[in-house]
Scaffold this active site. Sequence first.
Site, short mmCIF file in Angstrom:
data_model
loop_
_atom_site.label_atom_id
_atom_site.label_comp_id
_atom_site.label_asym_id
_atom_site.label_seq_id
_atom_site.Cartn_x
_atom_site.Cartn_y
_atom_site.Cartn_z
N GLY A 13 0.77 -1.23 0.00
CA GLY A 13 0.00 0.00 0.00
C GLY A 13 0.80 1.28 0.00
O GLY A 13 0.32 2.31 0.48
N MET A 91 -3.60 -6.99 -7.76
CA MET A 91 -3.02 -8.05 -8.57
C MET A 91 -4.05 -9.02 -9.17
O MET A 91 -3.68 -10.12 -9.57
CB MET A 91 -2.00 -8.83 -7.71
CG MET A 91 -0.83 -7.98 -7.29
SD MET A 91 -0.01 -7.21 -8.71
CE MET A 91 0.96 -5.96 -7.90
N HIS A 108 1.18 1.53 -13.89
CA HIS A 108 2.07 0.41 -14.20
C HIS A 108 3.51 0.92 -14.22
O HIS A 108 3.79 1.97 -14.80
CB HIS A 108 1.71 -0.19 -15.57
CG HIS A 108 2.58 -1.37 -15.91
ND1 HIS A 108 2.44 -2.59 -15.30
CD2 HIS A 108 3.63 -1.48 -16.76
CE1 HIS A 108 3.36 -3.42 -15.76
NE2 HIS A 108 4.09 -2.77 -16.65
N GLU A 147 -8.35 -6.06 -20.34
CA GLU A 147 -7.06 -6.75 -20.39
C GLU A 147 -6.08 -6.11 -19.40
O GLU A 147 -6.17 -4.91 -19.13
CB GLU A 147 -6.45 -6.65 -21.79
CG GLU A 147 -7.25 -7.38 -22.86
CD GLU A 147 -6.68 -7.10 -24.25
OE1 GLU A 147 -5.45 -7.17 -24.41
OE2 GLU A 147 -7.47 -6.77 -25.14
N GLN A 175 9.35 4.36 -8.97
CA GLN A 175 8.32 4.64 -7.95
C GLN A 175 8.26 6.12 -7.59
O GLN A 175 7.18 6.65 -7.31
CB GLN A 175 8.55 3.76 -6.72
CG GLN A 175 8.00 2.35 -6.94
CD GLN A 175 8.54 1.33 -5.97
OE1 GLN A 175 9.19 1.68 -4.98
NE2 GLN A 175 8.27 0.05 -6.23
N GLU A 178 6.15 7.45 -10.24
CA GLU A 178 4.75 7.06 -9.98
C GLU A 178 4.11 7.97 -8.94
O GLU A 178 2.94 8.33 -9.07
CB GLU A 178 4.67 5.63 -9.43
CG GLU A 178 4.90 4.54 -10.43
CD GLU A 178 4.74 3.16 -9.78
OE1 GLU A 178 3.85 3.00 -8.93
OE2 GLU A 178 5.53 2.26 -10.12
#
Length: 204
Positions: A13, A91, A108, A147, A175, A178
Amino acid sequence: MPIRLAVLLSGSGTTLQNIIDRIDRGELDATVAGVISSRPGVFGLERAKRHGIPASEVVRREFSGNEAFNAALWAEIRGLSPDLVVLAGFMSLIAVPPDFQNRIINVHPALIPAFCGHGMYGHHVHEAVINYGAKISGATVHFVDTEYDHGPIILQDTVPVLDGDTPETLAERVQALERELYPQAIQLFAQGRLRVAGRRVFVH
Ligand code: GAR
Protein backbone atom coordinates in the site's frame (compact mmCIF):
# COMPACT_ATOMS: atom_id res chain seq x y z
CA MET A 1 -16.70 18.75 -3.74
CA PRO A 2 -13.87 16.21 -3.47
CA ILE A 3 -14.36 13.08 -5.55
CA ARG A 4 -14.76 9.74 -3.79
CA LEU A 5 -12.04 7.16 -4.41
CA ALA A 6 -12.26 3.41 -3.90
CA VAL A 7 -8.66 2.19 -3.63
CA LEU A 8 -8.04 -1.48 -4.50
CA LEU A 9 -4.79 -3.15 -3.48
CA SER A 10 -3.14 -6.51 -2.82
CA GLY A 11 0.01 -5.53 -0.94
CA SER A 12 1.94 -3.05 1.11
CA GLY A 13 0.00 0.00 0.00
CA THR A 14 2.78 2.52 -0.65
CA THR A 15 0.66 3.81 -3.53
CA LEU A 16 -2.30 4.23 -1.16
CA GLN A 17 -0.05 6.02 1.34
CA ASN A 18 1.05 8.50 -1.31
CA ILE A 19 -2.58 9.25 -2.20
CA ILE A 20 -3.48 9.73 1.49
CA ASP A 21 -0.47 12.04 1.97
CA ARG A 22 -1.37 14.13 -1.08
CA ILE A 23 -4.95 14.50 0.14
CA ASP A 24 -3.69 15.51 3.61
CA ARG A 25 -1.43 18.13 2.00
CA GLY A 26 -4.39 19.58 0.12
CA GLU A 27 -2.95 18.61 -3.28
CA LEU A 28 -5.78 16.32 -4.32
CA ASP A 29 -9.49 17.17 -4.45
CA ALA A 30 -10.44 13.68 -3.35
CA THR A 31 -11.32 11.55 -0.38
CA VAL A 32 -10.59 7.84 0.07
CA ALA A 33 -14.06 6.39 0.64
CA GLY A 34 -12.65 2.92 1.29
CA VAL A 35 -9.87 0.43 0.64
CA ILE A 36 -10.47 -3.11 -0.59
CA SER A 37 -7.79 -5.81 -0.65
CA SER A 38 -7.78 -8.99 -2.71
CA ARG A 39 -5.30 -10.55 -0.28
CA PRO A 40 -5.91 -11.08 3.43
CA GLY A 41 -4.00 -9.23 6.12
CA VAL A 42 -1.79 -7.09 3.88
CA PHE A 43 -0.18 -3.92 5.21
CA GLY A 44 -2.25 -1.73 2.88
CA LEU A 45 -5.30 -2.55 5.02
CA GLU A 46 -3.42 -1.51 8.14
CA ARG A 47 -2.49 1.82 6.55
CA ALA A 48 -6.17 2.45 5.78
CA LYS A 49 -7.21 1.67 9.35
CA ARG A 50 -4.53 4.00 10.76
CA HIS A 51 -6.12 6.81 8.80
CA GLY A 52 -9.69 5.93 9.78
CA ILE A 53 -10.51 4.74 6.26
CA PRO A 54 -12.96 1.81 5.96
CA ALA A 55 -11.02 -1.28 4.85
CA SER A 56 -12.31 -4.64 3.69
CA GLU A 57 -11.11 -7.85 2.07
CA VAL A 58 -12.49 -9.63 -0.97
CA VAL A 59 -9.99 -12.48 -1.13
CA ARG A 60 -9.40 -13.72 -4.67
CA ARG A 61 -8.34 -17.24 -3.73
CA GLU A 62 -11.61 -17.81 -1.85
CA PHE A 63 -13.48 -17.70 -5.18
CA SER A 64 -13.39 -20.46 -7.75
CA GLY A 65 -13.60 -18.13 -10.73
CA ASN A 66 -13.15 -14.54 -11.81
CA GLU A 67 -16.88 -14.03 -12.28
CA ALA A 68 -17.80 -14.91 -8.69
CA PHE A 69 -14.85 -12.86 -7.41
CA ASN A 70 -15.90 -9.84 -9.42
CA ALA A 71 -19.52 -10.09 -8.30
CA ALA A 72 -18.36 -9.88 -4.67
CA LEU A 73 -15.75 -7.23 -5.46
CA TRP A 74 -18.21 -4.97 -7.24
CA ALA A 75 -20.79 -5.31 -4.47
CA GLU A 76 -18.12 -4.01 -2.11
CA ILE A 77 -16.98 -1.25 -4.49
CA ARG A 78 -20.53 -0.04 -5.15
CA GLY A 79 -21.12 0.10 -1.40
CA LEU A 80 -18.54 2.91 -1.33
CA SER A 81 -20.31 4.95 -4.06
CA PRO A 82 -17.00 5.93 -5.65
CA ASP A 83 -16.55 8.41 -8.49
CA LEU A 84 -13.26 6.73 -9.39
CA VAL A 85 -11.77 3.29 -8.68
CA VAL A 86 -8.00 3.48 -8.14
CA LEU A 87 -5.91 0.31 -8.53
CA ALA A 88 -2.91 0.55 -6.22
CA GLY A 89 -0.89 -2.62 -6.62
CA PHE A 90 -4.06 -4.65 -7.24
CA MET A 91 -3.02 -8.05 -8.57
CA SER A 92 -6.32 -9.49 -9.81
CA LEU A 93 -8.18 -8.94 -13.06
CA ILE A 94 -11.06 -6.57 -12.44
CA ALA A 95 -14.23 -6.64 -14.55
CA VAL A 96 -15.33 -3.30 -16.00
CA PRO A 97 -19.10 -2.75 -15.73
CA PRO A 98 -20.44 -0.35 -18.41
CA ASP A 99 -21.06 2.48 -15.93
CA PHE A 100 -17.41 2.27 -14.76
CA GLN A 101 -15.82 2.42 -18.18
CA ASN A 102 -13.11 5.12 -17.96
CA ARG A 103 -13.71 5.38 -14.21
CA ILE A 104 -11.08 2.83 -13.13
CA ILE A 105 -7.38 3.74 -13.27
CA ASN A 106 -4.14 1.85 -12.83
CA VAL A 107 -0.46 2.72 -12.61
CA HIS A 108 2.07 0.41 -14.20
CA PRO A 109 5.82 0.67 -13.48
CA ALA A 110 6.99 0.65 -17.11
CA LEU A 111 6.25 2.22 -20.48
CA ILE A 112 3.11 0.42 -21.72
CA PRO A 113 2.86 -1.42 -24.13
CA ALA A 114 6.36 -2.71 -23.22
CA PHE A 115 7.04 -4.89 -20.17
CA CYS A 116 3.42 -5.27 -19.11
CA GLY A 117 0.60 -7.80 -19.04
CA HIS A 118 -0.20 -10.81 -16.90
CA GLY A 119 2.59 -11.64 -14.43
CA MET A 120 4.38 -8.35 -15.08
CA TYR A 121 4.30 -6.58 -11.75
CA GLY A 122 6.69 -5.25 -9.16
CA HIS A 123 10.31 -6.41 -9.47
CA HIS A 124 9.47 -8.75 -12.42
CA VAL A 125 8.99 -5.65 -14.55
CA HIS A 126 12.27 -4.00 -13.61
CA GLU A 127 14.18 -7.26 -13.97
CA ALA A 128 12.75 -7.69 -17.48
CA VAL A 129 13.63 -4.11 -18.45
CA ILE A 130 17.24 -4.50 -17.28
CA ASN A 131 17.70 -7.96 -18.81
CA TYR A 132 16.35 -6.71 -22.14
CA GLY A 133 18.92 -3.93 -22.13
CA ALA A 134 16.39 -1.10 -22.45
CA LYS A 135 17.92 2.35 -21.92
CA ILE A 136 14.74 3.96 -20.60
CA SER A 137 11.83 2.84 -18.51
CA GLY A 138 9.09 4.82 -16.82
CA ALA A 139 5.58 4.77 -15.48
CA THR A 140 2.17 4.73 -17.13
CA VAL A 141 -1.21 5.75 -15.73
CA HIS A 142 -4.09 4.38 -17.75
CA PHE A 143 -7.79 3.70 -17.68
CA VAL A 144 -8.55 0.04 -17.08
CA ASP A 145 -10.24 -2.12 -19.67
CA THR A 146 -10.75 -5.87 -19.77
CA GLU A 147 -7.06 -6.75 -20.39
CA TYR A 148 -4.10 -6.36 -18.03
CA ASP A 149 -2.27 -3.02 -18.44
CA HIS A 150 -4.11 -2.20 -21.64
CA GLY A 151 -6.67 0.64 -21.51
CA PRO A 152 -6.27 4.24 -22.81
CA ILE A 153 -3.13 5.98 -21.51
CA ILE A 154 -3.66 9.09 -19.39
CA LEU A 155 -0.09 10.05 -18.42
CA GLN A 156 3.29 8.50 -19.14
CA ASP A 157 6.83 9.61 -18.40
CA THR A 158 10.34 8.17 -18.51
CA VAL A 159 13.34 7.51 -16.29
CA PRO A 160 16.80 6.40 -17.48
CA VAL A 161 18.05 2.86 -16.93
CA LEU A 162 21.59 3.28 -15.59
CA ASP A 163 24.51 0.89 -16.17
CA GLY A 164 24.75 -0.12 -12.52
CA ASP A 165 21.00 -0.58 -12.00
CA THR A 166 19.56 -3.53 -10.12
CA PRO A 167 15.79 -4.15 -10.13
CA GLU A 168 15.75 -2.44 -6.72
CA THR A 169 17.51 0.78 -7.78
CA LEU A 170 15.43 1.03 -10.95
CA ALA A 171 12.26 0.41 -8.93
CA GLU A 172 13.14 3.31 -6.63
CA ARG A 173 13.52 5.69 -9.58
CA VAL A 174 10.28 4.48 -11.20
CA GLN A 175 8.32 4.64 -7.95
CA ALA A 176 9.42 8.24 -7.37
CA LEU A 177 7.94 9.01 -10.80
CA GLU A 178 4.75 7.06 -9.98
CA ARG A 179 4.32 9.13 -6.83
CA GLU A 180 4.09 12.24 -9.04
CA LEU A 181 2.15 10.87 -12.02
CA TYR A 182 -0.62 9.00 -10.21
CA PRO A 183 -1.90 11.90 -8.08
CA GLN A 184 -1.61 14.16 -11.14
CA ALA A 185 -3.88 11.84 -13.12
CA ILE A 186 -6.37 11.57 -10.25
CA GLN A 187 -6.45 15.36 -9.96
CA LEU A 188 -7.06 15.76 -13.71
CA PHE A 189 -9.97 13.30 -13.40
CA ALA A 190 -11.30 15.16 -10.33
CA GLN A 191 -11.22 18.41 -12.29
CA GLY A 192 -13.10 16.82 -15.20
CA ARG A 193 -10.18 17.55 -17.52
CA LEU A 194 -9.87 14.14 -19.20
CA ARG A 195 -11.66 13.29 -22.42
CA VAL A 196 -11.36 9.80 -23.90
CA ALA A 197 -11.67 9.25 -27.64
CA GLY A 198 -11.02 5.62 -28.53
CA ARG A 199 -7.55 4.82 -27.21
CA ARG A 200 -6.55 8.46 -26.86
CA VAL A 201 -6.99 10.53 -23.72
CA PHE A 202 -6.99 14.29 -24.18
CA VAL A 203 -6.20 16.63 -21.28
CA HIS A 204 -8.03 19.97 -21.34
C1 GAR B 1 3.51 -0.17 -7.88
O1 GAR B 1 4.85 -0.02 -8.23
C2 GAR B 1 2.68 -0.32 -9.13
O2 GAR B 1 3.21 0.35 -10.22
C3 GAR B 1 2.72 -1.80 -9.37
O3 GAR B 1 2.67 -2.37 -8.10
C4 GAR B 1 3.29 -1.49 -7.17
C5 GAR B 1 2.38 -1.35 -5.98
O4 GAR B 1 3.08 -1.06 -4.83
N1 GAR B 1 1.62 -2.21 -10.22
C6 GAR B 1 1.74 -3.10 -11.20
O5 GAR B 1 2.77 -3.70 -11.44
C7 GAR B 1 0.48 -3.33 -12.02
N2 GAR B 1 0.74 -4.17 -13.15
P1 GAR B 1 2.28 -0.97 -3.45
O6 GAR B 1 1.58 -2.28 -3.24
O7 GAR B 1 3.31 -0.72 -2.40
O8 GAR B 1 1.33 0.19 -3.59
